[in-house]
Structure formats: structure tokens, C-alpha cells
Motif scaffolding. Sequence first.
Motif, short mmCIF file in Angstrom:
data_model
loop_
_atom_site.label_atom_id
_atom_site.label_comp_id
_atom_site.label_asym_id
_atom_site.label_seq_id
_atom_site.Cartn_x
_atom_site.Cartn_y
_atom_site.Cartn_z
N THR A 73 0.84 -1.20 0.00
CA THR A 73 0.00 0.00 0.00
C THR A 73 0.88 1.24 0.00
O THR A 73 1.99 1.23 0.51
CB THR A 73 -0.91 0.04 1.24
N GLU A 74 0.34 2.31 -0.58
CA GLU A 74 1.07 3.58 -0.60
C GLU A 74 0.08 4.74 -0.54
O GLU A 74 -0.94 4.73 -1.24
CB GLU A 74 1.91 3.69 -1.86
N ILE A 75 0.37 5.68 0.33
CA ILE A 75 -0.36 6.95 0.43
C ILE A 75 0.71 8.03 0.52
O ILE A 75 1.67 7.88 1.28
CB ILE A 75 -1.27 7.00 1.68
N PRO A 76 0.58 9.12 -0.22
CA PRO A 76 1.59 10.18 -0.12
C PRO A 76 1.75 10.65 1.33
O PRO A 76 0.77 10.81 2.06
CB PRO A 76 1.02 11.30 -1.00
N ALA A 77 3.00 10.87 1.74
CA ALA A 77 3.30 11.25 3.13
C ALA A 77 2.53 12.49 3.57
O ALA A 77 2.04 12.55 4.70
CB ALA A 77 4.81 11.47 3.30
N GLU A 78 2.38 13.46 2.67
CA GLU A 78 1.68 14.69 3.06
C GLU A 78 0.22 14.43 3.39
O GLU A 78 -0.39 15.12 4.20
CB GLU A 78 1.82 15.79 2.01
N ALA A 79 -0.38 13.40 2.79
CA ALA A 79 -1.77 13.06 3.09
C ALA A 79 -1.90 12.42 4.46
O ALA A 79 -2.94 12.51 5.10
CB ALA A 79 -2.34 12.14 2.02
N LEU A 80 -0.84 11.78 4.94
CA LEU A 80 -0.85 11.15 6.26
C LEU A 80 -0.60 12.15 7.38
O LEU A 80 -1.05 11.95 8.50
CB LEU A 80 0.20 10.05 6.35
N CYS A 81 0.15 13.21 7.08
CA CYS A 81 0.59 14.08 8.18
C CYS A 81 0.08 15.51 8.13
O CYS A 81 0.31 16.27 9.06
CB CYS A 81 2.11 14.07 8.27
N SER A 82 -0.65 15.90 7.09
CA SER A 82 -1.13 17.28 7.00
C SER A 82 -2.58 17.38 7.44
O SER A 82 -3.41 16.56 7.05
CB SER A 82 -0.99 17.80 5.57
#
Length: 189
Positions: A73-82
Amino acid sequence: EGQPLWAAHTPVMRVKDVMVYPVKSCCGISCGTKGALVERTGLRYDRHWMVIEEKTGKMITQRKHPTLALVKTEIPAEALCSADPSVLEDQCLTVWAEGNGRAEIPLCEAAEVRDTPKTKRRAKVWEFETEDAMDEGEEAAMFFSNILNLKARLVRFPRGARRPTEVEFAPQDATQFSDGYPFLVAVQE
């Protein structure tokens, strides 16, 4: 006496990594140094999606279908932390497995994505059941059906739904498609 309070305590553990598992029973994502937002149900997007049997709505997990362990699985890092919702626009959860292709699922929770209305489905994880899980469409269904060699659907936890944790252990907490609680802490020696 005379020492700062922190000096009197010897650290007993250290957080080595924080992992988010967007799809229940598939590979997780290391949050690395950026971390992840903590929401009322745990880490953002942690077990936010689940694979279900198409006919029954029952969860499909590695317990009976170990091939799910091969799904990355992959989600852009900015979507996880912003905390900025505009970051989610045009971002996707990507699932893939070696030799089995990939599927992309939009992170936005709009009722219609790619001109396809979202269908509500029945989904069951342990004792929790909802009729409002959001089906993520044919591309994701075909991907997981091919991997598992059975009719499967990918569903998203319904917006506004609440799955309470066990009152005896966490009376005020809620989770999504995890086994029971918003956080899992694993220890490594």
C-alpha cells in the motif's frame, strides 16, 4: 534529591517507527520522520479500508487468506501528516502486488469520484456490522478478486459512523476496521 525529575527515570522503551495499515491485513506504510496525524479513531487512514466477501460483507484477512500479505500500500506522506484537507485532492491510495498489477483509490470521500456514484455495502468486522461502508469500485474489486481468487470488494469506513471499542477497556474510544482498538503497540527486543 536535587536531580531533575527526568534524570531519575531510566527510559524503558523507544518508538522505533510508526506504521499505518490503510487496508486491513495488507502491508503497512512506515511514516518515517514525518509521522502521521492522530484522529479520534487512531492514526489517519489506519485500517480505513477493508477487503470483504462480495456476497456476505464479511472481512477477509490474512488469517484465512495469507496472500493479502503480498499486497503493498502507498499513500503520499503529506496526506498522512497534514491537517490541510486540500492536500487530499487528487491524491490516491495505491495498492499493488508483484505480478498482479495495481489499483488506485482516491483519498477524497466525495460521493462521486471519476463520474461513478459510490455504492453502500454491508461490511462486518468481528461483531461490528454496518450497511454504510462505501464500495471503492470495480478497479479495486477486480484487483483484490484476482489476488484472492474469489469475489471480493474493497470498502471504506463510512464517514460519520462510530465503531466503539470495548467499554471495559476503552470506554470513550472508537476505531475503524481494526481488530478492536485505535492503536496497536508492538514490542521488539
